[in-house]
Design an enzyme around this catalytic site. Structure first.
Site, PDB file in Angstrom:
ATOM      1  N   GLN A  37       9.847   8.073   9.951  1.00 23.40           N
ATOM      2  CA  GLN A  37       8.849   7.398  10.781  1.00 23.40           C
ATOM      3  C   GLN A  37       9.161   5.918  11.019  1.00 23.40           C
ATOM      4  O   GLN A  37       8.351   5.210  11.624  1.00 23.40           O
ATOM      5  CB  GLN A  37       7.453   7.556  10.182  1.00 23.40           C
ATOM      6  CG  GLN A  37       7.217   6.846   8.869  1.00 23.40           C
ATOM      7  CD  GLN A  37       5.955   7.329   8.180  1.00 23.40           C
ATOM      8  OE1 GLN A  37       5.852   8.482   7.770  1.00 23.40           O
ATOM      9  NE2 GLN A  37       4.964   6.447   8.063  1.00 23.40           N
ATOM     10  N   GLU A  61      -6.528  -1.782  -2.278  1.00 27.66           N
ATOM     11  CA  GLU A  61      -7.844  -1.231  -2.590  1.00 27.66           C
ATOM     12  C   GLU A  61      -8.242  -0.121  -1.614  1.00 27.66           C
ATOM     13  O   GLU A  61      -8.979   0.798  -1.987  1.00 27.66           O
ATOM     14  CB  GLU A  61      -8.884  -2.345  -2.591  1.00 27.66           C
ATOM     15  CG  GLU A  61     -10.285  -1.898  -2.986  1.00 27.66           C
ATOM     16  CD  GLU A  61     -10.362  -1.254  -4.357  1.00 27.66           C
ATOM     17  OE1 GLU A  61     -11.230  -0.386  -4.554  1.00 27.66           O
ATOM     18  OE2 GLU A  61      -9.550  -1.611  -5.241  1.00 27.66           O
ATOM     19  N   GLY A  62      -7.755  -0.186  -0.378  1.00 28.85           N
ATOM     20  CA  GLY A  62      -8.064   0.868   0.575  1.00 28.85           C
ATOM     21  C   GLY A  62      -7.534   2.211   0.131  1.00 28.85           C
ATOM     22  O   GLY A  62      -8.229   3.240   0.235  1.00 28.85           O
ATOM     23  N   HIS A  63      -6.294   2.250  -0.365  1.00 31.06           N
ATOM     24  CA  HIS A  63      -5.737   3.497  -0.882  1.00 31.06           C
ATOM     25  C   HIS A  63      -6.563   4.008  -2.078  1.00 31.06           C
ATOM     26  O   HIS A  63      -6.853   5.201  -2.190  1.00 31.06           O
ATOM     27  CB  HIS A  63      -4.300   3.289  -1.362  1.00 31.06           C
ATOM     28  CG  HIS A  63      -3.333   2.923  -0.283  1.00 31.06           C
ATOM     29  ND1 HIS A  63      -2.707   1.696  -0.239  1.00 31.06           N
ATOM     30  CD2 HIS A  63      -2.867   3.618   0.779  1.00 31.06           C
ATOM     31  CE1 HIS A  63      -1.894   1.654   0.802  1.00 31.06           C
ATOM     32  NE2 HIS A  63      -1.975   2.801   1.443  1.00 31.06           N
ATOM     33  N   LEU A 103      -7.276  -4.308   5.087  1.00 27.07           N
ATOM     34  CA  LEU A 103      -6.297  -4.235   4.010  1.00 27.07           C
ATOM     35  C   LEU A 103      -5.101  -3.406   4.472  1.00 27.07           C
ATOM     36  O   LEU A 103      -5.246  -2.351   5.085  1.00 27.07           O
ATOM     37  CB  LEU A 103      -6.927  -3.608   2.770  1.00 27.07           C
ATOM     38  CG  LEU A 103      -8.124  -4.355   2.174  1.00 27.07           C
ATOM     39  CD1 LEU A 103      -8.538  -3.721   0.851  1.00 27.07           C
ATOM     40  CD2 LEU A 103      -7.814  -5.834   1.969  1.00 27.07           C
ATOM     41  N   ASP A 118      -5.363   3.614  10.387  1.00 27.40           N
ATOM     42  CA  ASP A 118      -4.352   4.282  11.214  1.00 27.40           C
ATOM     43  C   ASP A 118      -5.058   5.336  12.074  1.00 27.40           C
ATOM     44  O   ASP A 118      -4.911   6.540  11.866  1.00 27.40           O
ATOM     45  CB  ASP A 118      -3.285   4.909  10.332  1.00 27.40           C
ATOM     46  CG  ASP A 118      -2.530   3.865   9.518  1.00 27.40           C
ATOM     47  OD1 ASP A 118      -1.822   3.050  10.127  1.00 27.40           O
ATOM     48  OD2 ASP A 118      -2.676   3.853   8.284  1.00 27.40           O
ATOM     49  N   ARG A 136       1.333  -4.219   4.482  1.00 29.70           N
ATOM     50  CA  ARG A 136       2.150  -5.223   5.156  1.00 29.70           C
ATOM     51  C   ARG A 136       1.507  -6.618   5.125  1.00 29.70           C
ATOM     52  O   ARG A 136       2.169  -7.589   5.502  1.00 29.70           O
ATOM     53  CB  ARG A 136       2.446  -4.791   6.596  1.00 29.70           C
ATOM     54  CG  ARG A 136       3.445  -3.635   6.661  1.00 29.70           C
ATOM     55  CD  ARG A 136       3.875  -3.309   8.083  1.00 29.70           C
ATOM     56  NE  ARG A 136       5.006  -2.389   8.085  1.00 29.70           N
ATOM     57  CZ  ARG A 136       4.919  -1.073   8.149  1.00 29.70           C
ATOM     58  NH1 ARG A 136       3.728  -0.514   8.213  1.00 29.70           N
ATOM     59  NH2 ARG A 136       5.995  -0.318   8.147  1.00 29.70           N
TER      60      ARG A 136
END
Length: 291
Positions: free
Chosen positions: A62, A32-34, A186, A152, A189
């Site tokens: 990365q 949901e964050g995306h 959220l 992040d 991972r």
């Protein structure tokens, strides 16, 4: 929503757009964050007719040699309809061969004072991989605005500085961290967690809230100092360790540059942030709270 897999297809589509895109880069396995970032992109782009572009690409550069590149969930068939429902116009989902047709010898290396602390200290080369792929995606998509999640936190700062120093004509915005009802940030991972681990995972955000509350109380009493911050950090690490976590760090930093807040910074009550990374079982989680 149109899904494209090649740079040529993407450019053919975007070259017809009335305005530069609003861009949301992801590695997929969306939560949901995306989708909140995509919805925000839709709001920003709609008045100008700017298309919303999302990318899904699991970037090998990365990931460290012992990290989860091979096992990172790749769920494009699930993710695509979610993006469409959130308002995405174009999904760019390139293969590794499309984005890296030859070994990526040229890389964007961020300054060590920002890239080799916190996450960079535990994941050497991580931010070089992030900057290289994002710079490349920026060149391909040519957005006017790009949106990244604040979970992040260090990554967002690194990328903002890259855009500024490389004079890229892009506005970089941060989206607020979305949390489950119990407070867990959220994350893709989170799906690695067992049911028991998922119940325990909330303790990571709880540790940050305790630091947040203690900092607010000490500020109000005029007693916040570098020594008191160090003690709060140590206590948070010890609490997590006692519950079976393996914390890499719980650290309070100055928001604007992630430097250690000295006494004069604390006296001016400059905005701070507490950041953490810790492993629960085999899953490494990160989180932060602004103070």
């Amino acid at each position: 929503m149109k899904t494209v897999h090649t740079i040529k297809e993407l450019r053919e589509h975007l070259d017809q757009a009335p305005a530069r895109p609003v861009f949301v880069p992801t590695m997929g396995n969306l939560h949901e964050g995306h989708l909140a970032l995509v919805r925000r992109a839709r709001e920003l782009g709609a008045p100008k007719g700017a298309p919303v572009v999302a990318s899904i690409f699991v970037n090998r550069l990365q990931f460290g040699p012992n990290e989860d590149f091979d096992t990172y969930p790749r769920t494009l068939e699930r993710d695509a309809p979610l993006l469409a429902d959130a308002g995405c116009d174009v999904l760019f989902a390139p293969s590794e061969a499309e984005l890296y047709p030859q070994p990526q010898g040229y890389k964007v290396v961020p300054p060590t004072e920002l890239a080799d602390i916190l996450e960079g200290a535990f994941r050497p080369g991580f931010f070089t991989g992030v900057c290289t792929v994002v710079h490349k995606l920026f060149n391909i998509v040519q957005p006017g605005t790009a949106i990244f999640g604040k979970k992040d936190y260090q990554q967002l700062m690194v990328l903002r500085n890259m855009v500024q120093q490389m004079a890229l004509p892009i506005e970089v915005l941060g989206g607020e961290t979305l949390r489950a009802d119990d407070g867990l940030a959220l994350s893709s991972r989170n799906g690695y967690l067992s049911a028991t681990e998922r119940s325990e995972a909330v303790q990571l955000s709880a540790a940050l809230r305790r630091v947040q509350e203690a900092v607010a109380a000490q500020r109000a009493a005029g007693g916040l100092s570098p020594d008191s911050l160090a003690l709060l950090e140590q206590q948070a690490m010890a609490t997590l360790s006692s519950r079976g976590w393996k914390p890499d760090y719980v650290l309070v930093r100055r928001q604007r540059d992630l430097l250690v807040p000295a006494a004069d910074v604390l006296a001016r009550q400059e905005p701070l942030v507490v950041l953490t990374a810790a492993r629960l079982g085999t899953t490494r989680l990160i989180d932060n709270l602004e103070l």
